[in-house]
Structure formats: C-alpha cells, structure tokens
Design a protein around this motif. Structure first.
Motif, short mmCIF file in Angstrom:
data_model
loop_
_atom_site.label_atom_id
_atom_site.label_comp_id
_atom_site.label_asym_id
_atom_site.label_seq_id
_atom_site.Cartn_x
_atom_site.Cartn_y
_atom_site.Cartn_z
N MET A 1 0.84 -1.19 0.00
CA MET A 1 0.00 0.00 0.00
C MET A 1 0.88 1.24 0.00
O MET A 1 1.99 1.21 0.49
CB MET A 1 -0.89 0.00 1.23
N THR A 2 0.36 2.32 -0.52
CA THR A 2 1.09 3.57 -0.59
C THR A 2 0.30 4.65 0.15
O THR A 2 -0.86 4.48 0.50
CB THR A 2 1.29 3.99 -2.06
N ARG A 3 0.97 5.79 0.35
CA ARG A 3 0.33 6.89 1.08
C ARG A 3 -0.90 7.40 0.33
O ARG A 3 -0.88 7.55 -0.88
CB ARG A 3 1.32 8.03 1.26
N LYS A 4 -1.95 7.73 1.08
CA LYS A 4 -3.20 8.19 0.49
C LYS A 4 -3.04 9.48 -0.30
O LYS A 4 -3.67 9.66 -1.33
CB LYS A 4 -4.27 8.38 1.57
N ASP A 5 -2.20 10.39 0.17
CA ASP A 5 -2.09 11.70 -0.48
C ASP A 5 -1.55 11.60 -1.91
O ASP A 5 -1.84 12.45 -2.73
CB ASP A 5 -1.24 12.65 0.36
N ILE A 6 -0.80 10.56 -2.21
CA ILE A 6 -0.26 10.38 -3.55
C ILE A 6 -1.40 10.28 -4.56
O ILE A 6 -1.35 10.87 -5.63
CB ILE A 6 0.62 9.11 -3.62
N PHE A 7 -2.44 9.57 -4.21
CA PHE A 7 -3.52 9.29 -5.14
C PHE A 7 -4.35 10.53 -5.50
O PHE A 7 -4.97 10.58 -6.55
CB PHE A 7 -4.42 8.18 -4.60
N LYS A 8 -4.34 11.52 -4.62
CA LYS A 8 -5.08 12.76 -4.90
C LYS A 8 -4.44 13.56 -6.02
O LYS A 8 -5.05 14.42 -6.60
CB LYS A 8 -5.20 13.59 -3.63
N GLN A 9 -3.17 13.25 -6.34
CA GLN A 9 -2.44 13.96 -7.39
C GLN A 9 -2.52 13.25 -8.74
O GLN A 9 -1.97 13.74 -9.73
CB GLN A 9 -0.97 14.09 -7.00
N ILE A 10 -3.17 12.11 -8.80
CA ILE A 10 -3.18 11.29 -10.02
C ILE A 10 -4.52 11.42 -10.73
O ILE A 10 -5.54 10.94 -10.26
CB ILE A 10 -2.86 9.82 -9.67
N ARG A 11 -4.47 12.09 -11.86
CA ARG A 11 -5.69 12.44 -12.61
C ARG A 11 -6.54 11.23 -13.01
O ARG A 11 -7.76 11.29 -12.97
CB ARG A 11 -5.30 13.23 -13.86
N ILE A 12 -5.92 10.12 -13.39
CA ILE A 12 -6.74 8.99 -13.86
C ILE A 12 -7.59 8.38 -12.75
O ILE A 12 -8.52 7.63 -13.04
CB ILE A 12 -5.91 7.89 -14.56
N PHE A 13 -7.29 8.73 -11.49
CA PHE A 13 -8.09 8.21 -10.39
C PHE A 13 -9.12 9.24 -9.88
O PHE A 13 -9.84 8.97 -8.92
CB PHE A 13 -7.19 7.74 -9.24
N ASP A 14 -9.19 10.41 -10.52
CA ASP A 14 -10.20 11.41 -10.17
C ASP A 14 -11.59 10.80 -10.28
O ASP A 14 -11.89 10.11 -11.25
CB ASP A 14 -10.15 12.62 -11.12
N GLY A 19 -13.56 3.98 -1.10
CA GLY A 19 -13.49 2.52 -1.19
C GLY A 19 -12.80 2.06 -2.47
O GLY A 19 -12.00 1.12 -2.46
N GLN A 20 -13.12 2.73 -3.58
CA GLN A 20 -12.47 2.40 -4.85
C GLN A 20 -10.99 2.74 -4.81
O GLN A 20 -10.15 1.98 -5.33
CB GLN A 20 -13.17 3.14 -6.00
N MET A 21 -10.65 3.87 -4.19
CA MET A 21 -9.24 4.25 -4.06
C MET A 21 -8.48 3.20 -3.25
O MET A 21 -7.34 2.86 -3.59
CB MET A 21 -9.10 5.62 -3.40
N ASN A 22 -9.10 2.68 -2.22
CA ASN A 22 -8.46 1.63 -1.43
C ASN A 22 -8.22 0.38 -2.27
O ASN A 22 -7.20 -0.29 -2.12
CB ASN A 22 -9.29 1.30 -0.19
N LYS A 118 -10.10 -5.70 -10.32
CA LYS A 118 -10.94 -4.73 -9.59
C LYS A 118 -12.01 -4.15 -10.51
O LYS A 118 -13.15 -3.96 -10.10
CB LYS A 118 -10.09 -3.59 -9.01
N PHE A 119 -11.63 -3.87 -11.77
CA PHE A 119 -12.58 -3.32 -12.74
C PHE A 119 -13.70 -4.32 -13.03
O PHE A 119 -14.86 -3.93 -13.22
CB PHE A 119 -11.90 -2.97 -14.05
N GLU A 120 -13.35 -5.59 -13.08
CA GLU A 120 -14.36 -6.61 -13.34
C GLU A 120 -15.38 -6.67 -12.20
O GLU A 120 -16.57 -6.84 -12.44
CB GLU A 120 -13.66 -7.97 -13.49
N LYS A 121 -14.90 -6.49 -10.99
CA LYS A 121 -15.77 -6.53 -9.82
C LYS A 121 -16.54 -5.22 -9.64
O LYS A 121 -17.62 -5.22 -9.04
CB LYS A 121 -14.96 -6.83 -8.57
N ASP A 122 -15.99 -4.12 -10.14
CA ASP A 122 -16.62 -2.81 -10.02
C ASP A 122 -16.51 -2.08 -11.36
O ASP A 122 -15.61 -1.27 -11.57
CB ASP A 122 -15.94 -1.99 -8.91
#
Length: 160
Positions: A1-14, A19-22, A118-122
């Motif tokens: 797992m990585t720090r949560k704040d990193i993901f807020k900077q990544i456009r494709i995860f906007d 729950g999805q971010m996790n 994950k995409f298949e499940k969601d």
C-alpha cells in the motif's frame, strides 16, 4: 500500500470514491529508478501501468541494434502523469521504451492483473479510470504528432 495523499495527485483516479481508491491502492507499489535506467522496453509484455511520483520519464522510439539516446525521445512524462497504459489494452505490449531522465525517478507501479480484476468486480471504477486513460492517450497522440511535425519543420496544428 502507498500513502493516500499520492492518489489525490493522479488524474486517472479522479472521481473514485474512498473505497475504490483503497481497491486501487492494493494494486500499487512504489518503485525507484536511477538516471538513465530503463523502466520498460518497447515490445515487452506490459504487466504494469506506471504513474510518475517524482522525476521525469522519457518515452523513446528505439531502433534495434542502436543504443538509445535522448535524441530518440518522443515525449516526457512528469509528476502525476501516466505511462505504460498499454498494460490496460487488449494486447498488452509496450509500444515505446521508458527511461528515467532525471537524477532519480520514483514511480507508482500498478499491477495490470490486479487492476483489471478490480474493474471486473466494479465496472463503474473501470469506466472512470478508462475514461481518464482515454484522455491520456488522446493527449499523447497529439504530442507525438507535434513532435513528428517539428522534426519535419512543419508547424503543428492542435486538433480536438
């Protein structure tokens, strides 16, 4: 797992909820490369998508039998940007090579198999990420067009 704040900077995860971010975080690992190191090679099986966390990665067209140099650069990828998106395509083969272009690069490596599971499940999560990825592909295509035009001495025109 990585720090949560990193993901807020990544456009494709906007647009992903917490729950999805996790779920995405479970597919990720931080990796580091030294200057000049190859992240992946053209023609290699694309097992991972990458996001630049620190540094710059150059994408290059390599000519067999010739050492790759910065003159072979097609484009550069910077903090928060994605590379290796071929990993999420039907035929997962990298179409360019990627090299760390700064003193060091820190990347987020995202497992293709894990993410597609994950995409298949969601499917909603898959739709959100793939929609953002389509924009990355469109932008990268235009960058390649502009670079080719520049090398031929033709003024590049922006297209939608």
């Amino acid at each position: 797992m990585t720090r949560k704040d990193i993901f807020k900077q990544i456009r494709i995860f906007d647009g992903l909820d917490e729950g999805q971010m996790n779920q995405v975080r479970a597919c990720c690992q931080e990796v580091e490369f030294k200057a000049g190191s190859r992240v992946f090679a053209d023609g290699q099986q694309a097992e991972n998508l990458f996001v630049v966390l620190e540094g710059r990665v150059d994408l290059r067209f390599e000519i067999p039998g010739r050492e790759s140099t910065s003159s072979d650069n097609i484009t550069s990828v910077r903090q928060g940007q994605v590379l290796g998106w071929s990993a999420l395509m039907h035929s997962p083969i990298y179409s360019l090579s990627a090299y760390c272009a700064t003193d060091g690069c820190r990347l987020l490596k995202v497992s293709r198999d894990c993410l597609l599971d994950k995409f298949e499940k969601d499917p909603r999560m898959g739709y959100i990420v793939m929609s953002h990825l389509a924009e990355v592909i469109r932008t990268r295509f235009h960058q390649v067009q502009e670079e080719l035009a520049r090398k031929k001495g033709i003024p590049a025109a922006r297209h939608c």
